[in-house]
Design a protein around this motif. Structure first.
Motif, PDB file in Angstrom:
ATOM      1  N   THR A  98       0.796  -1.232   0.000  1.00 17.98           N
ATOM      2  CA  THR A  98       0.000   0.000   0.000  1.00 17.98           C
ATOM      3  C   THR A  98       0.829   1.283   0.000  1.00 17.98           C
ATOM      4  O   THR A  98       0.265   2.368  -0.148  1.00 17.98           O
ATOM      5  CB  THR A  98      -0.958   0.009   1.204  1.00 17.98           C
ATOM      6  OG1 THR A  98      -0.217  -0.275   2.405  1.00 17.98           O
ATOM      7  CG2 THR A  98      -2.032  -1.065   1.042  1.00 17.98           C
ATOM      8  N   SER A  99       2.137   1.186   0.177  1.00 17.83           N
ATOM      9  CA  SER A  99       2.985   2.392   0.153  1.00 17.83           C
ATOM     10  C   SER A  99       3.720   2.569  -1.164  1.00 17.83           C
ATOM     11  O   SER A  99       4.373   3.587  -1.377  1.00 17.83           O
ATOM     12  CB  SER A  99       4.013   2.343   1.297  1.00 17.83           C
ATOM     13  OG  SER A  99       3.376   2.367   2.552  1.00 17.83           O
ATOM     14  N   LEU A 100       3.629   1.603  -2.047  1.00 18.15           N
ATOM     15  CA  LEU A 100       4.337   1.666  -3.333  1.00 18.15           C
ATOM     16  C   LEU A 100       3.697   2.740  -4.214  1.00 18.15           C
ATOM     17  O   LEU A 100       2.500   2.678  -4.511  1.00 18.15           O
ATOM     18  CB  LEU A 100       4.258   0.304  -4.015  1.00 18.15           C
ATOM     19  CG  LEU A 100       5.250  -0.013  -5.129  1.00 18.15           C
ATOM     20  CD1 LEU A 100       6.680   0.021  -4.594  1.00 18.15           C
ATOM     21  CD2 LEU A 100       4.939  -1.383  -5.724  1.00 18.15           C
ATOM     22  N   THR A 101       4.463   3.752  -4.632  1.00 19.94           N
ATOM     23  CA  THR A 101       3.893   4.877  -5.377  1.00 19.94           C
ATOM     24  C   THR A 101       4.082   4.768  -6.887  1.00 19.94           C
ATOM     25  O   THR A 101       3.233   5.193  -7.651  1.00 19.94           O
ATOM     26  CB  THR A 101       4.495   6.205  -4.898  1.00 19.94           C
ATOM     27  OG1 THR A 101       5.921   6.143  -5.021  1.00 19.94           O
ATOM     28  CG2 THR A 101       4.116   6.471  -3.445  1.00 19.94           C
ATOM     29  N   ASN A 102       5.219   4.227  -7.322  1.00 16.82           N
ATOM     30  CA  ASN A 102       5.425   4.027  -8.759  1.00 16.82           C
ATOM     31  C   ASN A 102       6.419   2.892  -8.947  1.00 16.82           C
ATOM     32  O   ASN A 102       7.192   2.580  -8.046  1.00 16.82           O
ATOM     33  CB  ASN A 102       5.896   5.314  -9.459  1.00 16.82           C
ATOM     34  CG  ASN A 102       7.182   5.841  -8.888  1.00 16.82           C
ATOM     35  OD1 ASN A 102       8.249   5.282  -9.123  1.00 16.82           O
ATOM     36  ND2 ASN A 102       7.101   6.924  -8.115  1.00 16.82           N
ATOM     37  N   ILE A 103       6.387   2.322 -10.128  1.00 15.45           N
ATOM     38  CA  ILE A 103       7.284   1.198 -10.395  1.00 15.45           C
ATOM     39  C   ILE A 103       7.591   1.150 -11.881  1.00 15.45           C
ATOM     40  O   ILE A 103       6.701   1.401 -12.717  1.00 15.45           O
ATOM     41  CB  ILE A 103       6.667  -0.135  -9.905  1.00 15.45           C
ATOM     42  CG1 ILE A 103       7.706  -1.257  -9.933  1.00 15.45           C
ATOM     43  CG2 ILE A 103       5.429  -0.504 -10.672  1.00 15.45           C
ATOM     44  CD1 ILE A 103       7.289  -2.471  -9.124  1.00 15.45           C
ATOM     45  N   THR A 104       8.851   0.907 -12.200  1.00 17.38           N
ATOM     46  CA  THR A 104       9.274   0.781 -13.594  1.00 17.38           C
ATOM     47  C   THR A 104       9.508  -0.694 -13.894  1.00 17.38           C
ATOM     48  O   THR A 104      10.354  -1.334 -13.266  1.00 17.38           O
ATOM     49  CB  THR A 104      10.556   1.583 -13.862  1.00 17.38           C
ATOM     50  OG1 THR A 104      10.303   2.965 -13.606  1.00 17.38           O
ATOM     51  CG2 THR A 104      11.005   1.405 -15.302  1.00 17.38           C
ATOM     52  N   ILE A 105       8.749  -1.231 -14.840  1.00 16.20           N
ATOM     53  CA  ILE A 105       8.872  -2.639 -15.209  1.00 16.20           C
ATOM     54  C   ILE A 105       9.942  -2.755 -16.301  1.00 16.20           C
ATOM     55  O   ILE A 105       9.862  -2.066 -17.316  1.00 16.20           O
ATOM     56  CB  ILE A 105       7.522  -3.183 -15.699  1.00 16.20           C
ATOM     57  CG1 ILE A 105       6.494  -3.086 -14.563  1.00 16.20           C
ATOM     58  CG2 ILE A 105       7.648  -4.622 -16.181  1.00 16.20           C
ATOM     59  CD1 ILE A 105       5.098  -3.488 -14.961  1.00 16.20           C
ATOM     60  N   PRO A 106      10.934  -3.613 -16.117  1.00 14.03           N
ATOM     61  CA  PRO A 106      12.014  -3.744 -17.113  1.00 14.03           C
ATOM     62  C   PRO A 106      11.503  -4.214 -18.475  1.00 14.03           C
ATOM     63  O   PRO A 106      10.473  -4.901 -18.564  1.00 14.03           O
ATOM     64  CB  PRO A 106      12.938  -4.789 -16.483  1.00 14.03           C
ATOM     65  CG  PRO A 106      12.604  -4.800 -15.034  1.00 14.03           C
ATOM     66  CD  PRO A 106      11.161  -4.462 -14.940  1.00 14.03           C
ATOM     67  N   ASP A 107      12.245  -3.864 -19.515  1.00 12.28           N
ATOM     68  CA  ASP A 107      11.871  -4.235 -20.885  1.00 12.28           C
ATOM     69  C   ASP A 107      11.853  -5.741 -21.101  1.00 12.28           C
ATOM     70  O   ASP A 107      11.219  -6.227 -22.040  1.00 12.28           O
ATOM     71  CB  ASP A 107      12.833  -3.592 -21.888  1.00 12.28           C
ATOM     72  CG  ASP A 107      12.695  -2.085 -21.935  1.00 12.28           C
ATOM     73  OD1 ASP A 107      11.624  -1.586 -21.535  1.00 12.28           O
ATOM     74  OD2 ASP A 107      13.642  -1.411 -22.366  1.00 12.28           O
ATOM     75  N   SER A 108      12.529  -6.492 -20.248  1.00  9.58           N
ATOM     76  CA  SER A 108      12.616  -7.950 -20.410  1.00  9.58           C
ATOM     77  C   SER A 108      11.342  -8.679 -19.999  1.00  9.58           C
ATOM     78  O   SER A 108      11.139  -9.853 -20.350  1.00  9.58           O
ATOM     79  CB  SER A 108      13.789  -8.488 -19.584  1.00  9.58           C
ATOM     80  OG  SER A 108      13.673  -8.056 -18.236  1.00  9.58           O
ATOM     81  N   VAL A 109      10.442  -8.012 -19.275  1.00  4.41           N
ATOM     82  CA  VAL A 109       9.235  -8.669 -18.755  1.00  4.41           C
ATOM     83  C   VAL A 109       8.240  -8.956 -19.881  1.00  4.41           C
ATOM     84  O   VAL A 109       7.964  -8.094 -20.717  1.00  4.41           O
ATOM     85  CB  VAL A 109       8.562  -7.806 -17.673  1.00  4.41           C
ATOM     86  CG1 VAL A 109       7.186  -8.348 -17.290  1.00  4.41           C
ATOM     87  CG2 VAL A 109       9.449  -7.724 -16.442  1.00  4.41           C
ATOM     88  N   THR A 110       7.708 -10.183 -19.883  1.00  3.90           N
ATOM     89  CA  THR A 110       6.709 -10.582 -20.886  1.00  3.90           C
ATOM     90  C   THR A 110       5.363 -10.922 -20.253  1.00  3.90           C
ATOM     91  O   THR A 110       4.361 -11.003 -20.955  1.00  3.90           O
ATOM     92  CB  THR A 110       7.187 -11.806 -21.685  1.00  3.90           C
ATOM     93  OG1 THR A 110       7.373 -12.914 -20.789  1.00  3.90           O
ATOM     94  CG2 THR A 110       8.493 -11.511 -22.411  1.00  3.90           C
ATOM     95  N   TYR A 111       5.338 -11.122 -18.926  1.00  6.01           N
ATOM     96  CA  TYR A 111       4.119 -11.619 -18.267  1.00  6.01           C
ATOM     97  C   TYR A 111       3.857 -10.855 -16.980  1.00  6.01           C
ATOM     98  O   TYR A 111       4.750 -10.707 -16.140  1.00  6.01           O
ATOM     99  CB  TYR A 111       4.282 -13.118 -17.972  1.00  6.01           C
ATOM    100  CG  TYR A 111       3.128 -13.752 -17.217  1.00  6.01           C
ATOM    101  CD1 TYR A 111       2.056 -14.309 -17.895  1.00  6.01           C
ATOM    102  CD2 TYR A 111       3.126 -13.807 -15.822  1.00  6.01           C
ATOM    103  CE1 TYR A 111       0.998 -14.895 -17.210  1.00  6.01           C
ATOM    104  CE2 TYR A 111       2.072 -14.386 -15.128  1.00  6.01           C
ATOM    105  CZ  TYR A 111       1.021 -14.938 -15.826  1.00  6.01           C
ATOM    106  OH  TYR A 111      -0.031 -15.506 -15.156  1.00  6.01           O
ATOM    107  N   ILE A 112       2.613 -10.367 -16.828  1.00  2.00           N
ATOM    108  CA  ILE A 112       2.147  -9.756 -15.575  1.00  2.00           C
ATOM    109  C   ILE A 112       0.899 -10.524 -15.159  1.00  2.00           C
ATOM    110  O   ILE A 112      -0.095 -10.553 -15.879  1.00  2.00           O
ATOM    111  CB  ILE A 112       1.827  -8.255 -15.747  1.00  2.00           C
ATOM    112  CG1 ILE A 112       3.084  -7.506 -16.185  1.00  2.00           C
ATOM    113  CG2 ILE A 112       1.289  -7.673 -14.454  1.00  2.00           C
ATOM    114  CD1 ILE A 112       2.833  -6.043 -16.524  1.00  2.00           C
TER     115      ILE A 112
END
Length: 445
Positions: A131-145
């Motif tokens: 609940t405290s996470l404000t932003n996140i950058t997902i790496p270009d290598s990610v294929t699945y969420i």
């Protein structure tokens, strides 16, 4: 007799010696034990680990601001464990050798997270209730969420979807009430993001929305057949939503905590309004839509749950496009139980909604297109001005409910010259080659 006995003993000894010579050599027990314990324990700054011959596994994170290195003494860190319910963790940088993540369930104080450069997947529920996470950058290598990957990250404001992401699960960004922007890479061919809504490239599945980017009046594209779990959850600005007849499936908790939503019509073909199960609870489809007054249900509906309208304290009318007999075949739950299992007197006494049978929903119209010809132009503005003048002088404005909804461009609850002016502005913009649709145009003003 003694001689026979002696010969028998010699024979038995010879047989045993022969068997021993034929048996394979058994390794010493000590070497088996050693192979099962080929690791050493270690401690780093804010974490503990096990060191094997070819990799290191982080077993627990004990610090508040922790950096997990790529290597320790030349051996790569490839695994991390022990992060669930870690309320001490505030900031974490992960080893770039990780290709998948541990669960960070209910790491309530985790505010900063640097993900590995080689990460391949973010699995189901990985960051649920961070609940405290404000932003996140997902790496270009990610294929699945995965499903519910960032569910209930109530402080999350921005998130990026890189070009290689091919799968985004149901409720991936559900109950992220402060999400302002889903930044989709322009090179991603699998999804499309417009007007605060994330869909697959074919626009058949509505996956998620950024609650702070969805306007007060929202129109879903007529190509959409499915609205995913928690897709519009926490869209506080959303007051009216036009669901096209193409939609046949609405996911669990799709409109959870849409506190400004006042009325909605569910198209024919939708059969159920179910929940998204959670630990000890669940998200009802319209749960805690505190200002929902009117809902229109199709005759095809056959299932709801006791959470479907939980907390809908303003609900006064349910319109059912079927007969009383058809209604009796199902149970519609509200605050205190099954609506069709109690007497009319009980309904009145406990402020249950009034049930209207044989309701035929009026076809919806796109915002701004009052005459339904598919073009937003001066004809629509003229029609609106005539109706507004008639209403202003106390006469009959002549507009249907659908036309009134289509006329309210500025979402102030009425139709007047201000709305007509917006129609004319958009008509001029579109005539000059503008590419935005009306909702996108209004969002730019």
């Amino acid at each position: 007799m003694k001689k026979v006995r002696f010969l028998s003993v010699l024979t038995a000894c010879a047989m045993l010696c022969g068997m021993a010579a034929a048996m394979p050599e058994i390794p010493e027990r000590a070497s088996l034990v050693a192979s099962a314990e080929e690791y050493t324990k270690g401690t780093g700054e804010g974490f503990t680990y096990l060191c094997y011959d070819d990799h290191i596994m982080i077993t627990s994170i004990t610090g508040a601001e922790v950096v997990i290195p790529d290597e320790i003494d030349g051996i790569p860190v490839t695994e991390v464990d022990g992060c669930n319910y870690n309320t001490s963790l505030i900031s974490l940088t992960l080893s770039n050798n990780l290709e998948s993540l541990p669960d960070f369930y209910r790491c309530e104080n985790l505010a900063t997270l640097i993900l590995p450069e080689n990460l391949k997947s973010i699995n189901d529920g990985t960051f649920t209730e961070c609940t405290s996470l404000t932003n996140i950058t997902i790496p270009d290598s990610v294929t699945y969420i995965g499903d519910g990957a960032f569910e209930y990250c109530r402080s999350l404001t921005t998130i990026n979807i890189p070009a290689n992401v091919q799968t985004i699960g149901d409720g991936a960004f559900g109950v992220c009430e402060n999400l302002e922007w889903i930044k989709l890479s322009p090179d991603n061919p699998y999804f499309i993001y417009e007007d605060g809504i994330l869909m697959n490239a074919e626009k058949t599945t509505l996956i998620a929305s950024a609650p702070k980017a969805v306007s007060e009046i929202c129109t879903i594209p007529e190509t959409v057949t499915r609205i995913g779990d928690l897709a519009f959850s926490c869209c506080d600005l959303l007051r009216k939503l036009q669901i096209p007849n193409s939609v046949t499936s609405i996911g669990g908790g799709a409109f959870f905590e849409c506190e400004s939503l006042t009325e909605i019509s569910i198209p024919e073909g939708v059969t159920s309004l179910t929940d998204v199960p959670t630990e000890g609870a669940g998200y009802g489809t319209f749960a805690y839509c505190k200002n929902l007054r009117k809902i229109c249900l199709p005759s095809t509906i056959s299932e709801t749950t006791y959470r479907t309208f939980e907390g809908c304290q303003s609900l006064t009318d349910i319109y059912f496009a079927g007969t009383e007999e058809e209604w009796d075949a199902i149970t519609i739950y509200c605050s205190d139980g099954g609506l069709n299992s109690v007497t009319e007197e009980y309904l009145i006494s406990y402020d249950f909604p009034t049930i209207h049978y044989n309701y035929i929903p009026e076809p919806t119209l796109p915002l701004g297109n009052l005459n339904g010809d598919g073009v937003i132009d001066a004809n629509d503005a003229s029609m609106l001005l005539v109706a507004a003048a008639a209403a202003g002088s106390g006469g009959d404005h002549g507009l249907t409910e659908a036309q009134i909804a289509a006329a309210d461009l500025n979402a102030d609850g009425q139709f007047d010259a201000s709305d007509a002016s917006l129609i004319l502005m958009y008509a001029a913009y579109a005539g000059a080659g503008g590419e935005l649709d009306l909702a996108g145009f209004l969002a730019q003003l």
